[in-house]
Design a protein around this motif. Structure first.
Motif, PDB file in Angstrom:
ATOM      1  N   TYR A  86     -19.350  66.038  20.953  1.00  0.00           N
ATOM      2  CA  TYR A  86     -20.614  66.404  21.584  1.00  0.00           C
ATOM      3  C   TYR A  86     -20.333  67.402  22.693  1.00  0.00           C
ATOM      4  O   TYR A  86     -19.341  67.288  23.411  1.00  0.00           O
ATOM      5  N   ALA A 140     -17.750  64.880  25.022  1.00  0.00           N
ATOM      6  CA  ALA A 140     -17.432  63.554  24.485  1.00  0.00           C
ATOM      7  C   ALA A 140     -17.060  63.658  23.014  1.00  0.00           C
ATOM      8  O   ALA A 140     -17.503  64.565  22.309  1.00  0.00           O
ATOM      9  N   HIS A 172     -17.143  61.923  19.212  1.00  0.00           N
ATOM     10  CA  HIS A 172     -17.980  61.015  18.423  1.00  0.00           C
ATOM     11  C   HIS A 172     -17.315  59.641  18.287  1.00  0.00           C
ATOM     12  O   HIS A 172     -17.997  58.609  18.286  1.00  0.00           O
ATOM     13  N   ASP A 230     -15.882  57.984  20.395  1.00  0.00           N
ATOM     14  CA  ASP A 230     -16.067  57.190  21.608  1.00  0.00           C
ATOM     15  C   ASP A 230     -17.489  56.653  21.775  1.00  0.00           C
ATOM     16  O   ASP A 230     -17.801  56.028  22.790  1.00  0.00           O
ATOM     17  N   VAL A 231     -18.362  56.882  20.774  1.00  0.00           N
ATOM     18  CA  VAL A 231     -19.723  56.333  20.830  1.00  0.00           C
ATOM     19  C   VAL A 231     -19.646  54.822  20.625  1.00  0.00           C
ATOM     20  O   VAL A 231     -19.079  54.343  19.645  1.00  0.00           O
ATOM     21  N   LYS A 253     -25.869  53.942  19.999  1.00  0.00           N
ATOM     22  CA  LYS A 253     -26.881  55.006  20.051  1.00  0.00           C
ATOM     23  C   LYS A 253     -28.251  54.438  20.387  1.00  0.00           C
ATOM     24  O   LYS A 253     -29.248  55.135  20.296  1.00  0.00           O
ATOM     25  N   PHE A 264     -26.952  57.855  24.400  1.00  0.00           N
ATOM     26  CA  PHE A 264     -25.825  57.202  23.746  1.00  0.00           C
ATOM     27  C   PHE A 264     -24.899  56.624  24.804  1.00  0.00           C
ATOM     28  O   PHE A 264     -24.690  57.235  25.859  1.00  0.00           O
ATOM     29  N   PHE A 320     -21.097  55.848  25.698  1.00  0.00           N
ATOM     30  CA  PHE A 320     -19.752  56.286  25.333  1.00  0.00           C
ATOM     31  C   PHE A 320     -18.712  55.513  26.134  1.00  0.00           C
ATOM     32  O   PHE A 320     -18.930  55.211  27.306  1.00  0.00           O
ATOM     33  N   SER A 321     -17.562  55.275  25.520  1.00  0.00           N
ATOM     34  CA  SER A 321     -16.462  54.634  26.242  1.00  0.00           C
ATOM     35  C   SER A 321     -15.756  55.627  27.156  1.00  0.00           C
ATOM     36  O   SER A 321     -15.200  55.242  28.189  1.00  0.00           O
ATOM     37  N   HIS A 322     -15.781  56.921  26.792  1.00  0.00           N
ATOM     38  CA  HIS A 322     -15.136  57.973  27.586  1.00  0.00           C
ATOM     39  C   HIS A 322     -16.000  59.228  27.567  1.00  0.00           C
ATOM     40  O   HIS A 322     -16.779  59.433  26.639  1.00  0.00           O
ATOM     41  N   ALA A 323     -15.827  60.057  28.564  1.00  0.00           N
ATOM     42  CA  ALA A 323     -16.439  61.387  28.601  1.00  0.00           C
ATOM     43  C   ALA A 323     -15.399  62.330  29.180  1.00  0.00           C
ATOM     44  O   ALA A 323     -14.472  61.894  29.871  1.00  0.00           O
ATOM     45  N   LYS A 375     -18.407  52.733  31.612  1.00  0.00           N
ATOM     46  CA  LYS A 375     -18.874  53.480  30.437  1.00  0.00           C
ATOM     47  C   LYS A 375     -19.873  54.559  30.868  1.00  0.00           C
ATOM     48  O   LYS A 375     -20.357  54.564  31.995  1.00  0.00           O
TER      49      LYS A 375
END
Length: 106
Positions: free
Chosen positions: A10, A20, A22, A24-25, A28, A38, A40-43, A93
């Motif tokens: 993303y 980010a 995908h 790590d989603v 949604k 969404f 996410f676990s990471h960015a 998160k």
């Protein structure tokens, strides 16, 4: 960095900065300020603003706005603390607003 063959990811819809992966989603099915979002676990390629307490749909949380590191647009927030035991899984998160990100390499 556009045109890379690699993981689905993303990007910031404003400048195209990758924010980010995908993979790590986590979910949604979240609600952001401007509609769907969404979890996410990471960015990546982001900056995190100041922490503040906000009353969200799931109760009181300490959050910090998340900005694109290239264009400085707010794209979501980071959960720093959840006060309700059932919401603790969100700590650390990131919520990224669907309206602020675009998919690449799909």
């Amino acid at each position: 960095m556009k045109g890379l063959i690699g993981p689905s990811l993303y990007s910031c819809c404003n400048c195209g900065n990758h924010v980010a992966l995908h993979d790590d989603v986590i979910s949604k099915a979240f609600q952001g300020r401007n509609g769907r979002a969404f979890l996410f676990s990471h960015a990546m390629n982001i900056t995190v603003g100041q922490k503040e307490d906000r009353e969200l749909m799931t109760g009181l949380h300490t959050v910090a706005d998340v900005y694109c590191s290239d264009c400085n647009v707010v794209i979501g927030w980071k959960f720093e603390r959840a006060y309700d035991e059932t919401q603790k899984y969100k700590e650390g998160k990131y919520i990224l607003e669907k309206s602020k990100i675009v998919r690449e390499n799909w």
